[in-house]
Design an enzyme around this catalytic site. Structure first.
Site, mmCIF file in Angstrom:
data_model
loop_
_atom_site.group_PDB
_atom_site.id
_atom_site.type_symbol
_atom_site.label_atom_id
_atom_site.label_comp_id
_atom_site.label_asym_id
_atom_site.label_seq_id
_atom_site.Cartn_x
_atom_site.Cartn_y
_atom_site.Cartn_z
ATOM 1 N N VAL A 183 -6.453 8.371 1.211
ATOM 2 C CA VAL A 183 -5.685 8.583 -0.023
ATOM 3 C C VAL A 183 -5.903 10.023 -0.466
ATOM 4 C CG1 VAL A 183 -5.361 7.891 -2.425
ATOM 5 C CG2 VAL A 183 -5.909 6.155 -0.689
ATOM 6 N N ASN A 213 -14.683 11.794 1.218
ATOM 7 C CA ASN A 213 -14.018 12.134 2.469
ATOM 8 C C ASN A 213 -13.022 13.254 2.206
ATOM 9 O OD1 ASN A 213 -15.394 10.002 3.757
ATOM 10 N ND2 ASN A 213 -13.828 8.526 3.126
ATOM 11 N N HIS A 238 -16.587 8.084 -3.656
ATOM 12 C CA HIS A 238 -16.969 6.684 -3.486
ATOM 13 C C HIS A 238 -18.376 6.521 -4.054
ATOM 14 C CE1 HIS A 238 -13.872 5.535 -0.360
ATOM 15 N NE2 HIS A 238 -13.855 6.848 -0.226
ATOM 16 N N ASP A 271 -13.075 -0.264 -5.863
ATOM 17 C CA ASP A 271 -12.318 -0.120 -4.615
ATOM 18 C C ASP A 271 -11.721 -1.484 -4.232
ATOM 19 O OD1 ASP A 271 -12.465 2.119 -2.064
ATOM 20 O OD2 ASP A 271 -11.822 0.070 -1.614
ATOM 21 N N ILE A 272 -10.493 -1.466 -3.778
ATOM 22 C CA ILE A 272 -9.797 -2.722 -3.464
ATOM 23 C C ILE A 272 -10.378 -3.396 -2.214
ATOM 24 C CG2 ILE A 272 -7.928 -1.841 -1.990
ATOM 25 C CD1 ILE A 272 -5.997 -3.444 -3.830
ATOM 26 N N HIS A 317 -11.401 11.778 -4.529
ATOM 27 C CA HIS A 317 -12.185 10.700 -5.146
ATOM 28 C C HIS A 317 -13.575 10.651 -4.559
ATOM 29 C CE1 HIS A 317 -9.873 9.166 -1.700
ATOM 30 N NE2 HIS A 317 -10.954 8.451 -1.409
HETATM 31 P P1 5GP Z 1 -10.597 7.381 1.526
HETATM 32 O O1 5GP Z 1 -10.680 6.914 2.948
HETATM 33 O O2 5GP Z 1 -9.303 8.085 1.216
HETATM 34 O O3 5GP Z 1 -11.814 8.182 1.138
HETATM 35 O O4 5GP Z 1 -10.704 6.098 0.644
HETATM 36 C C1 5GP Z 1 -9.632 5.507 -0.003
HETATM 37 C C2 5GP Z 1 -10.143 4.252 -0.634
HETATM 38 O O5 5GP Z 1 -9.174 3.764 -1.524
HETATM 39 C C3 5GP Z 1 -10.441 3.117 0.364
HETATM 40 O O6 5GP Z 1 -11.802 2.730 0.259
HETATM 41 C C4 5GP Z 1 -9.490 2.018 -0.052
HETATM 42 O O7 5GP Z 1 -10.053 0.719 0.057
HETATM 43 C C5 5GP Z 1 -9.171 2.377 -1.489
HETATM 44 N N1 5GP Z 1 -7.848 1.948 -1.925
HETATM 45 C C6 5GP Z 1 -6.677 2.117 -1.238
HETATM 46 N N2 5GP Z 1 -5.661 1.644 -1.964
HETATM 47 C C7 5GP Z 1 -6.188 1.174 -3.125
HETATM 48 C C8 5GP Z 1 -5.605 0.573 -4.285
HETATM 49 O O8 5GP Z 1 -4.390 0.367 -4.397
HETATM 50 N N3 5GP Z 1 -6.464 0.210 -5.280
HETATM 51 C C9 5GP Z 1 -7.809 0.421 -5.190
HETATM 52 N N4 5GP Z 1 -8.552 0.031 -6.241
HETATM 53 N N5 5GP Z 1 -8.379 0.997 -4.111
HETATM 54 C C10 5GP Z 1 -7.576 1.372 -3.090
#
Ligand code: 5GP
Ligand code: ZN
Length: 116
Positions: A98, A89, A104, A34-35, A102
């Site tokens: 996103v 999520n 986590h 995760d970034i 996915h």
């Molecule tokens: P969500 O809230 O959708 O469950 O989590 C999305 C996750 O994607 C977040 O933890 C965010 O830090 C990660 N993320 C968003 N953009 C990028 C990216 O460009 N690269 C990577 N490796 N992670 C990302």
């Protein structure tokens, strides 16, 4: 439904159009760091095909859904995590930002605190 959404961030990572720090890959699944890590170890496990949310998997994708969990288990073992947390999520109300499904995988320190 198309297997790829060209406007999707994670589809672009799968396609190699955006960089990612990969931790696992097979023909169906990709995992990468995760970034913005929320724990010392934080990676995301995704299907290579575009599926927007958990709600959008079909009954015919049972093996893929199970594969995401087994991949998380495998990554945790390979990274020596004695315990870890998996979160998914679903939709904005569930904290999803996103819209490419996915898992986590978080670990590397004792995890405490409320989930919601
Ligand atoms: P969500 O809230 O959708 O469950 O989590 C999305 C996750 O994607 C977040 O933890 C965010 O830090 C990660 N993320 C968003 N953009 C990028 C990216 O460009 N690269 C990577 N490796 N992670 C990302
Ligand atoms: Zn996608």
């Amino acid at each position: 439904m198309s297997d790829v959404d060209p406007s999707c961030l994670f589809c672009r990572i799968v396609a190699g159009q955006l960089p990612a720090d990969k931790v696992f890959e097979d023909e169906a699944i990709l995992a990468f760091k995760d970034i913005h890590p929320q724990a010392p170890f934080h990676c995301l496990v995704i299907p290579k095909v575009h599926v927007a949310t958990l709600n959008d998997f079909s009954a015919g994708q049972l093996e893929l859904v199970g594969g995401l969990l087994l991949t998380a288990k495998r990554i945790a073992a390979e990274h020596g995590l004695p315990g870890y947390r998996i979160a998914m999520n679903v939709n904005r109300e569930g904290g999803q930002v996103v819209f490419h499904a996915h898992l986590h995988v978080l670990g590397g320190r004792p995890l405490q605190g409320a989930l919601g």
